[in-house]
Write an enzyme that holds these catalytic residues in place. Structure first.
Site, PDB file in Angstrom:
ATOM      1  N   GLU A 242      28.919  39.566  36.697  1.00  0.00           N
ATOM      2  CA  GLU A 242      28.598  40.362  37.920  1.00  0.00           C
ATOM      3  C   GLU A 242      28.964  41.738  37.939  1.00  0.00           C
ATOM      4  OE1 GLU A 242      26.414  38.690  40.162  1.00  0.00           O
ATOM      5  OE2 GLU A 242      26.403  36.740  38.959  1.00  0.00           O
ATOM      6  N   CYS A 276      29.873  45.406  46.255  1.00  0.00           N
ATOM      7  CA  CYS A 276      28.829  45.559  45.131  1.00  0.00           C
ATOM      8  C   CYS A 276      27.396  45.720  45.643  1.00  0.00           C
ATOM      9  CB  CYS A 276      29.082  44.643  44.223  1.00  0.00           C
ATOM     10  SG  CYS A 276      28.695  42.953  44.873  1.00  0.00           S
TER      11      CYS A 276
HETATM   12  P1  NDP Z   1      36.851  46.659  36.703  1.00  0.00           P
HETATM   13  O1  NDP Z   1      35.780  46.330  36.033  1.00  0.00           O
HETATM   14  O2  NDP Z   1      37.747  47.920  36.664  1.00  0.00           O
HETATM   15  O3  NDP Z   1      37.954  45.480  36.648  1.00  0.00           O
HETATM   16  C1  NDP Z   1      37.519  44.140  36.743  1.00  0.00           C
HETATM   17  C2  NDP Z   1      38.411  43.362  36.272  1.00  0.00           C
HETATM   18  O4  NDP Z   1      38.603  43.339  34.973  1.00  0.00           O
HETATM   19  C3  NDP Z   1      40.067  43.620  36.891  1.00  0.00           C
HETATM   20  O5  NDP Z   1      40.756  42.172  37.021  1.00  0.00           O
HETATM   21  C4  NDP Z   1      40.630  44.316  35.527  1.00  0.00           C
HETATM   22  O6  NDP Z   1      41.916  44.200  35.575  1.00  0.00           O
HETATM   23  C5  NDP Z   1      39.951  43.557  34.734  1.00  0.00           C
HETATM   24  N1  NDP Z   1      39.713  44.216  33.370  1.00  0.00           N
HETATM   25  C6  NDP Z   1      39.803  45.538  33.043  1.00  0.00           C
HETATM   26  N2  NDP Z   1      39.664  45.939  31.649  1.00  0.00           N
HETATM   27  C7  NDP Z   1      39.719  44.701  31.096  1.00  0.00           C
HETATM   28  C8  NDP Z   1      39.217  44.279  29.690  1.00  0.00           C
HETATM   29  N3  NDP Z   1      39.120  45.109  28.745  1.00  0.00           N
HETATM   30  N4  NDP Z   1      39.208  43.049  29.344  1.00  0.00           N
HETATM   31  C9  NDP Z   1      39.254  42.085  30.280  1.00  0.00           C
HETATM   32  N5  NDP Z   1      39.458  42.391  31.793  1.00  0.00           N
HETATM   33  C10 NDP Z   1      39.379  43.658  31.987  1.00  0.00           C
HETATM   34  O7  NDP Z   1      36.380  46.575  38.135  1.00  0.00           O
HETATM   35  P2  NDP Z   1      36.985  46.914  39.622  1.00  0.00           P
HETATM   36  O8  NDP Z   1      38.098  45.823  39.825  1.00  0.00           O
HETATM   37  O9  NDP Z   1      37.157  48.341  39.712  1.00  0.00           O
HETATM   38  O10 NDP Z   1      36.007  46.364  40.550  1.00  0.00           O
HETATM   39  C11 NDP Z   1      35.017  47.107  41.178  1.00  0.00           C
HETATM   40  C12 NDP Z   1      33.514  46.868  40.440  1.00  0.00           C
HETATM   41  O11 NDP Z   1      33.269  45.311  40.570  1.00  0.00           O
HETATM   42  C13 NDP Z   1      32.395  47.688  41.040  1.00  0.00           C
HETATM   43  O12 NDP Z   1      31.606  48.379  39.741  1.00  0.00           O
HETATM   44  C14 NDP Z   1      31.529  46.399  41.788  1.00  0.00           C
HETATM   45  O13 NDP Z   1      30.233  47.010  41.793  1.00  0.00           O
HETATM   46  C15 NDP Z   1      31.831  45.444  40.915  1.00  0.00           C
HETATM   47  N6  NDP Z   1      31.543  44.442  41.632  1.00  0.00           N
HETATM   48  C16 NDP Z   1      30.405  43.405  41.421  1.00  0.00           C
HETATM   49  C17 NDP Z   1      30.208  42.174  42.131  1.00  0.00           C
HETATM   50  C18 NDP Z   1      28.885  41.508  41.967  1.00  0.00           C
HETATM   51  O14 NDP Z   1      28.895  40.547  42.490  1.00  0.00           O
HETATM   52  N7  NDP Z   1      27.841  41.877  40.850  1.00  0.00           N
HETATM   53  C19 NDP Z   1      31.007  41.828  43.218  1.00  0.00           C
HETATM   54  C20 NDP Z   1      32.002  42.869  43.542  1.00  0.00           C
HETATM   55  C21 NDP Z   1      32.428  43.822  42.796  1.00  0.00           C
HETATM   56  P3  NDP Z   1      42.759  45.407  35.952  1.00  0.00           P
HETATM   57  O15 NDP Z   1      42.494  45.385  37.470  1.00  0.00           O
HETATM   58  O16 NDP Z   1      44.149  44.906  35.667  1.00  0.00           O
HETATM   59  O17 NDP Z   1      42.469  46.638  35.271  1.00  0.00           O
END
Ligand code: NDP
Length: 507
Positions: A242, A276
């Site tokens: 997502e 999102c």
């Molecule tokens: P990120 O992609 O930066 O991070 C999401 C999660 O992935 C965090 O827990 C992060 O950890 C982790 N992560 C980071 N790098 C890796 C990796 N290489 N492998 C595995 N996990 C990893 O997203 P954001 O937290 O910035 O969230 C915002 C985004 O989420 C926006 O683009 C938004 O649109 C989207 N979103 C989508 C939704 C949907 O339903 N489509 C709903 C809500 C949000 P860490 O934080 O420790 O880096």
């Protein structure tokens, strides 16, 4: 609330309140070995959880539902302290969502995952019992973002648990406290130890989790989603993604102007624009453009922003993620430099120790600007004039994203016809975002906005292995197609196939 139950780890993350800058908790950064230990614990705990059956699991989920409502204030305080969002944003979109989701999956999991009896038209399987059944995968890894630490991180654990899996949740490094609070809650509600665990840490912790689990449910940015899929490919682990969006709102000339302006203001600014499926860009038909812009500007100007206090204290909270402030500022500054006009807002505000971006209305924008094409994820609303609905649809679809969209018109039939032409996984007519509350409706992105979906039957079947069963009770000693091949039987089978599939004329 920031109780940490993992084994001791050396490195720690300081959790900060984005609205004040105060440190509100410390959590460990789990290493790959520590994640492996959690996975072993989860796998050991899962069979007993599965053996409880739907009813037994539903009892725990319903208890947890009550816990969340009984402890509402405590949970809201935790969410607000690590996100800087308002009391109302935490209540409506987090408590409201999870409260509903516990009951929904407890009630519907048995039906969505029930054995399905299948009928086949193929005479070769005549008289056989055909069944599709769903079995839990085992251990599910959920990786969540920072914008909705309860709904979009813990919320996805609920159907995975209802299906009989053990779950490990890796929350965002900036908002781990809500997930940990739920660990405490689930234990209190009788969830067996090890069935729901939290792996706090950074991106590397997420990578390590992917290596250990049977399926990954990821919510986050498109860039990270690609990395997750790449990592999961190494072990052929299925993923559901997502991802980000750039959701368009199309306002037609016959729309209810007041409702559309209220909605544009609310759905672009709610949760500080960090949703999102928030309204990220608006296209308005020329005849009502000026009136619409005037109304939205007036409403956005009236919004109160600041460190959230109790209910009703502020409308727009803080920017949760430090880097997001630069992204939002970058989009607005670049648009301004390229000729856009800022009607209100347009500045970051960090003067009182918190991290805020003023609620902002942008006009004179076009698709050469990042504010209209890339995910801004902040309290901004860029509004563009279009000649007609055709131009609006063309511009709405001019995006790598396809998460959600909305169309506003008094002619609901025309609105629905336009909605069907928009390349997005969910489109509302005269509403926005509300589809997310109907847990019966699948929610998933098209194009770069995702893979798979949450909610509906597919939202829980993805946490299960599908198995097809064919059971034969009565059968001859030798079927017609078995060895030895004989010319007579082969001829008979050939004629039977002609009769079955080859009769009649074709165009
Ligand atoms: P990120 O992609 O930066 O991070 C999401 C999660 O992935 C965090 O827990 C992060 O950890 C982790 N992560 C980071 N790098 C890796 C990796 N290489 N492998 C595995 N996990 C990893 O997203 P954001 O937290 O910035 O969230 C915002 C985004 O989420 C926006 O683009 C938004 O649109 C989207 N979103 C989508 C939704 C949907 O339903 N489509 C709903 C809500 C949000 P860490 O934080 O420790 O880096």
């Amino acid at each position: 609330m920031a109780t940490v139950s993992q084994p001791p780890a050396t490195e720690q993350i300081s959790v900060e309140n984005p609205a004040t800058g105060a440190v509100v908790g410390q959590v460990p950064i789990l290493s790959a070995d520590e994640v492996r230990a959690l996975a072993e614990r989860g796998r050991a705990a899962q069979p007993a959880w599965e053996a409880l059956g739907f009813e037994g699991r539903a009892r725990v989920l319903r208890r947890a539902q009550k816990w969340v409502l009984d402890n509402q204030q405590r949970v809201i305080d935790t969410i607000v302290s690590e996100t800087g969002k308002t009391h109302e944003d935490a209540l409506l979109a987090e408590i409201g969502y999870v409260g509903s989701a516990f009951g929904f999956w407890a009630k519907n999991a048995p039906e969505y995952l029930a054995d399905e009896k299948i009928r086949s038209a193929n005479p070769f399987v005549l008289g056989r019992k055909l069944v599709v059944r769903y079995a839990p995968l085992g251990l599910v890894g959920v990786i969540g973002p920072w914008n909705y630490p309860l709904s979009n991180s813990f919320g996805d654990c609920i159907p995975a648990l209802a299906a009989g899996n053990a779950v490990i949740l890796k929350p965002s490094e900036v908002t781990p406290l809500s997930s940990l609070a739920m660990e405490e809650a689930m234990r209190e509600c009788g969830l067996p130890e090890g069935v729901y665990q939290v792996a706090t840490g950074l991106g590397e912790t997420g990578q390590a989790l992917i290596d250990e689990v049977d399926m990954v449910m990821f919510t986050g940015s498109t860039a990270t989603g690609k990395k997750v899929m790449e990592r999961a490919a190494r072990t052929l682990t299925p993923v559901s993604l997502e991802l980000g969006g750039k959701d368009p709102m199309i306002v037609l000339a016959d729309a209810d102007l007041e409702r559309a302006a209220n909605a544009a203001t609310y759905y672009s600014m709610q949760n500080g624009g960090q949703t999102c499926i928030s309204v990220e860009r608006v296209y308005v038909e020329a005849p009502i453009y000026d009136d619409f812009v005037a109304k939205v500007t007036e409403k956005v100007k009236a919004l109160r922003q600041g460190a959230p206090g109790g209910p009703g204290s502020v409308d727009v909270g803080a920017v949760t993620f430090p880097k997001q402030l630069d992204i939002v500022s970058g989009h607005v500054d670049a648009a301004r430099e390229a000729g856009a006009t800022v009607l209100t807002g347009g500045h970051a505000n960090t003067s009182a120790g918190g991290r805020f971006y003023e609620p902002t209305v942008l006009v004179d924008v076009d698709h050469s600007m990042a504010c209209m094409t890339e995910e801004t994820f902040g309290p901004t609303v860029p509004i563009m004039r279009v000649a007609d609905a055709e131009e609006a649809v063309k511009l709405a679809n001019d995006s790598p994203y396809g998460l959600a969209a909305s169309v506003w018109t008094k002619d609901a039939g025309r609105g629905e016809a336009i909605a069907r032409r928009i390349e997005a996984g969910a489109v509302c007519v005269n509403d926005a975002q509300l589809n997310y509350l109907a847990l019966e409706l699948p929610m998933g992105g098209w194009k770069s906005s995702g893979l798979g979906s949450r909610h509906g039957a597919g939202g829980i079947r993805k946490y299960a292995r599908q198995q097809s069963l064919l059971v034969t009770r009565l059968a001859p000693k030798r079927d017609l197609h078995m060895f030895p091949y004989k010319a007579g039987t082969t001829g008979l089978l050939g004629r039977a196939m002609k009769l079955l599939y080859g009769r009649g004329k074709r165009d």
